[in-house]
Design a protein around this motif. Sequence first.
Motif, PDB file in Angstrom:
ATOM      1  N   ALA A   1       0.836  -1.195   0.000  1.00  0.00           N
ATOM      2  CA  ALA A   1       0.000   0.000   0.000  1.00  0.00           C
ATOM      3  C   ALA A   1       0.876   1.253   0.000  1.00  0.00           C
ATOM      4  CB  ALA A   1      -0.922  -0.002   1.209  1.00  0.00           C
ATOM      5  N   ASN A   2       0.589   2.158  -0.913  1.00  0.00           N
ATOM      6  CA  ASN A   2       1.344   3.409  -1.034  1.00  0.00           C
ATOM      7  C   ASN A   2       0.715   4.511  -0.189  1.00  0.00           C
ATOM      8  OD1 ASN A   2       2.998   2.210  -2.975  1.00  0.00           O
ATOM      9  ND2 ASN A   2       1.650   2.857  -4.648  1.00  0.00           N
ATOM     10  N   ALA A   3       1.552   5.240   0.507  1.00  0.00           N
ATOM     11  CA  ALA A   3       1.128   6.441   1.229  1.00  0.00           C
ATOM     12  C   ALA A   3       1.687   7.627   0.447  1.00  0.00           C
ATOM     13  CB  ALA A   3       1.651   6.432   2.650  1.00  0.00           C
ATOM     14  N   ARG A   4       0.814   8.527   0.049  1.00  0.00           N
ATOM     15  CA  ARG A   4       1.192   9.646  -0.811  1.00  0.00           C
ATOM     16  C   ARG A   4       1.260  10.955  -0.040  1.00  0.00           C
ATOM     17  NH1 ARG A   4       0.914   8.352  -6.186  1.00  0.00           N
ATOM     18  NH2 ARG A   4       0.148   6.237  -6.588  1.00  0.00           N
ATOM     19  N   ARG A   5       1.924  11.924  -0.646  1.00  0.00           N
ATOM     20  CA  ARG A   5       2.106  13.240  -0.037  1.00  0.00           C
ATOM     21  C   ARG A   5       0.781  13.989   0.082  1.00  0.00           C
ATOM     22  NH1 ARG A   5       7.423  16.259  -0.717  1.00  0.00           N
ATOM     23  NH2 ARG A   5       7.873  14.316   0.319  1.00  0.00           N
ATOM     24  N   GLY A   6      -0.156  13.731  -0.797  1.00  0.00           N
ATOM     25  CA  GLY A   6      -1.458  14.396  -0.773  1.00  0.00           C
ATOM     26  C   GLY A   6      -2.552  13.431  -1.184  1.00  0.00           C
ATOM     27  N   PRO A   7      -3.819  13.861  -1.111  1.00  0.00           N
ATOM     28  CA  PRO A   7      -4.949  12.974  -1.361  1.00  0.00           C
ATOM     29  C   PRO A   7      -5.339  12.828  -2.842  1.00  0.00           C
ATOM     30  CG  PRO A   7      -5.751  15.073  -0.568  1.00  0.00           C
ATOM     31  CD  PRO A   7      -4.244  15.157  -0.563  1.00  0.00           C
ATOM     32  N   SER A   8      -4.415  12.340  -3.667  1.00  0.00           N
ATOM     33  CA  SER A   8      -4.739  12.004  -5.056  1.00  0.00           C
ATOM     34  C   SER A   8      -3.594  11.184  -5.648  1.00  0.00           C
ATOM     35  CB  SER A   8      -4.961  13.267  -5.905  1.00  0.00           C
ATOM     36  OG  SER A   8      -3.721  13.840  -6.271  1.00  0.00           O
ATOM     37  N   LEU A   9      -3.865  10.542  -6.780  1.00  0.00           N
ATOM     38  CA  LEU A   9      -2.835   9.757  -7.466  1.00  0.00           C
ATOM     39  C   LEU A   9      -1.755  10.644  -8.076  1.00  0.00           C
ATOM     40  CD1 LEU A   9      -5.055   7.073  -9.236  1.00  0.00           C
ATOM     41  CD2 LEU A   9      -3.592   6.765  -7.223  1.00  0.00           C
ATOM     42  N   ASN A  10      -2.010  11.934  -8.189  1.00  0.00           N
ATOM     43  CA  ASN A  10      -1.028  12.870  -8.737  1.00  0.00           C
ATOM     44  C   ASN A  10       0.083  13.216  -7.747  1.00  0.00           C
ATOM     45  OD1 ASN A  10      -2.493  13.035 -11.128  1.00  0.00           O
ATOM     46  ND2 ASN A  10      -3.773  14.685 -10.321  1.00  0.00           N
ATOM     47  N   HIS A  11      -0.125  12.893  -6.486  1.00  0.00           N
ATOM     48  CA  HIS A  11       0.880  13.210  -5.472  1.00  0.00           C
ATOM     49  C   HIS A  11       1.940  12.120  -5.390  1.00  0.00           C
ATOM     50  CE1 HIS A  11      -2.259  16.018  -4.160  1.00  0.00           C
ATOM     51  NE2 HIS A  11      -1.235  16.728  -3.706  1.00  0.00           N
ATOM     52  N   ARG A  12       3.127  12.541  -5.031  1.00  0.00           N
ATOM     53  CA  ARG A  12       4.275  11.648  -4.929  1.00  0.00           C
ATOM     54  C   ARG A  12       4.074  10.606  -3.818  1.00  0.00           C
ATOM     55  NH1 ARG A  12       9.674  14.329  -2.977  1.00  0.00           N
ATOM     56  NH2 ARG A  12       9.601  12.997  -1.166  1.00  0.00           N
ATOM     57  N   ILE A  13       4.569   9.395  -4.042  1.00  0.00           N
ATOM     58  CA  ILE A  13       4.548   8.345  -3.022  1.00  0.00           C
ATOM     59  C   ILE A  13       5.694   8.614  -2.058  1.00  0.00           C
ATOM     60  CG2 ILE A  13       4.848   5.880  -2.581  1.00  0.00           C
ATOM     61  CD1 ILE A  13       3.653   5.405  -5.415  1.00  0.00           C
ATOM     62  N   ASP A  14       5.362   8.756  -0.793  1.00  0.00           N
ATOM     63  CA  ASP A  14       6.372   9.001   0.240  1.00  0.00           C
ATOM     64  C   ASP A  14       6.744   7.728   0.989  1.00  0.00           C
ATOM     65  OD1 ASP A  14       6.716  11.706  -0.173  1.00  0.00           O
ATOM     66  OD2 ASP A  14       5.196  12.291   1.299  1.00  0.00           O
ATOM     67  N   TRP A  15       5.819   6.783   1.060  1.00  0.00           N
ATOM     68  CA  TRP A  15       6.026   5.612   1.899  1.00  0.00           C
ATOM     69  C   TRP A  15       5.277   4.439   1.293  1.00  0.00           C
ATOM     70  CZ3 TRP A  15       9.468   5.738   5.672  1.00  0.00           C
ATOM     71  CH2 TRP A  15       9.492   4.720   6.610  1.00  0.00           C
ATOM     72  N   VAL A  16       5.863   3.248   1.362  1.00  0.00           N
ATOM     73  CA  VAL A  16       5.197   2.033   0.888  1.00  0.00           C
ATOM     74  C   VAL A  16       5.152   1.043   2.045  1.00  0.00           C
ATOM     75  CG1 VAL A  16       5.205   0.151  -0.782  1.00  0.00           C
ATOM     76  CG2 VAL A  16       6.051   2.411  -1.466  1.00  0.00           C
ATOM     77  N   PHE A  17       3.962   0.615   2.392  1.00  0.00           N
ATOM     78  CA  PHE A  17       3.781  -0.395   3.435  1.00  0.00           C
ATOM     79  C   PHE A  17       3.718  -1.763   2.762  1.00  0.00           C
ATOM     80  CE2 PHE A  17       2.163   3.472   5.354  1.00  0.00           C
ATOM     81  CZ  PHE A  17       2.722   3.418   6.623  1.00  0.00           C
ATOM     82  N   HIS A  18       4.424  -2.741   3.331  1.00  0.00           N
ATOM     83  CA  HIS A  18       4.558  -4.052   2.699  1.00  0.00           C
ATOM     84  C   HIS A  18       3.972  -5.200   3.506  1.00  0.00           C
ATOM     85  CE1 HIS A  18       7.145  -2.763  -0.591  1.00  0.00           C
ATOM     86  NE2 HIS A  18       7.758  -1.972   0.280  1.00  0.00           N
ATOM     87  N   HIS A  19       3.077  -4.944   4.404  1.00  0.00           N
ATOM     88  CA  HIS A  19       2.553  -6.041   5.201  1.00  0.00           C
ATOM     89  C   HIS A  19       1.054  -5.886   5.447  1.00  0.00           C
ATOM     90  CE1 HIS A  19       2.106  -9.010   8.346  1.00  0.00           C
ATOM     91  NE2 HIS A  19       3.308  -9.453   8.045  1.00  0.00           N
ATOM     92  N   ARG A  20       0.284  -6.823   4.933  1.00  0.00           N
ATOM     93  CA  ARG A  20      -1.159  -6.843   5.177  1.00  0.00           C
ATOM     94  C   ARG A  20      -1.397  -6.930   6.690  1.00  0.00           C
ATOM     95  NH1 ARG A  20      -4.513 -10.545   1.428  1.00  0.00           N
ATOM     96  NH2 ARG A  20      -2.626  -9.937   0.407  1.00  0.00           N
ATOM     97  N   GLY A  21      -2.367  -6.182   7.174  1.00  0.00           N
ATOM     98  CA  GLY A  21      -2.698  -6.195   8.593  1.00  0.00           C
ATOM     99  C   GLY A  21      -1.979  -5.141   9.414  1.00  0.00           C
ATOM    100  N   THR A  22      -1.035  -4.420   8.819  1.00  0.00           N
ATOM    101  CA  THR A  22      -0.329  -3.388   9.574  1.00  0.00           C
ATOM    102  C   THR A  22      -1.347  -2.388  10.138  1.00  0.00           C
ATOM    103  OG1 THR A  22       1.636  -3.576   8.189  1.00  0.00           O
ATOM    104  CG2 THR A  22       1.375  -1.522   9.422  1.00  0.00           C
ATOM    105  N   PRO A  23      -1.314  -2.153  11.446  1.00  0.00           N
ATOM    106  CA  PRO A  23      -2.250  -1.172  12.011  1.00  0.00           C
ATOM    107  C   PRO A  23      -1.812   0.255  11.681  1.00  0.00           C
ATOM    108  CG  PRO A  23      -0.861  -2.079  13.737  1.00  0.00           C
ATOM    109  CD  PRO A  23      -0.507  -2.809  12.484  1.00  0.00           C
ATOM    110  N   LEU A  24      -2.788   1.089  11.373  1.00  0.00           N
ATOM    111  CA  LEU A  24      -2.557   2.500  11.079  1.00  0.00           C
ATOM    112  C   LEU A  24      -3.588   3.327  11.822  1.00  0.00           C
ATOM    113  CD1 LEU A  24      -2.118   2.245   7.204  1.00  0.00           C
ATOM    114  CD2 LEU A  24      -0.291   2.499   8.888  1.00  0.00           C
ATOM    115  N   ARG A  25      -3.240   4.580  12.102  1.00  0.00           N
ATOM    116  CA  ARG A  25      -4.172   5.516  12.719  1.00  0.00           C
ATOM    117  C   ARG A  25      -4.621   6.511  11.660  1.00  0.00           C
ATOM    118  NH1 ARG A  25      -2.172   7.208  17.946  1.00  0.00           N
ATOM    119  NH2 ARG A  25      -0.394   7.948  16.792  1.00  0.00           N
TER     120      ARG A  25
END
Length: 164
Positions: free
Chosen positions: A43-67
């Motif tokens: 799952a990609n975490a982007r700098r802003g709320p759209s596909l046009n924003h740069r990917i800052d972080w990639v999570f690689h594990h299903r089930g990872t808890p997030l807030r």
Amino acid sequence: MKILAAAWMLVAVICAPVQAQEARGKVTNLPIPRYVSIKAQEANARRGPSLNHRIDWVFHHRGTPLRVTAEHGHWRRVEDVDGAGGWMHYALLSGARYVLIRDVRADLYQQPEEGARITAQAEAGVIARLGACTLRWCRITAGRHTGWARKARLWGVGQSELRE
């Protein structure tokens, strides 16, 4: 004198601070912040709320808890245990609850009490399925092991959160 006392009581009631309302998301009306988990294997975490924003972080594990800390359309601003994250499309997130062991290790007890028998130990970084929670304990499942862990050793559950 009684009238004066009654007047002061009325002033105290009128001027009493209003308890803060729980913050709610503008899109879902769900509590903010709240915990979710990653539904996808990646799952990609982007700098802003759209596909046009740069990917800052990639999570690689299903089930990872997030807030979840904010909402915008189909996007949720999320952060992990270290505060890393960004904006993630809601389709990558699940309401299924998982926690992360944040201490060096967490003992899993047979019952939610200090003197109970220890049935297993989970190391830091282990992701476990979240079950019932009391004020101090949560029932978790990691692999084949299920038991009660101290809530203070977990990330992904609110410290005052109760679950059945």
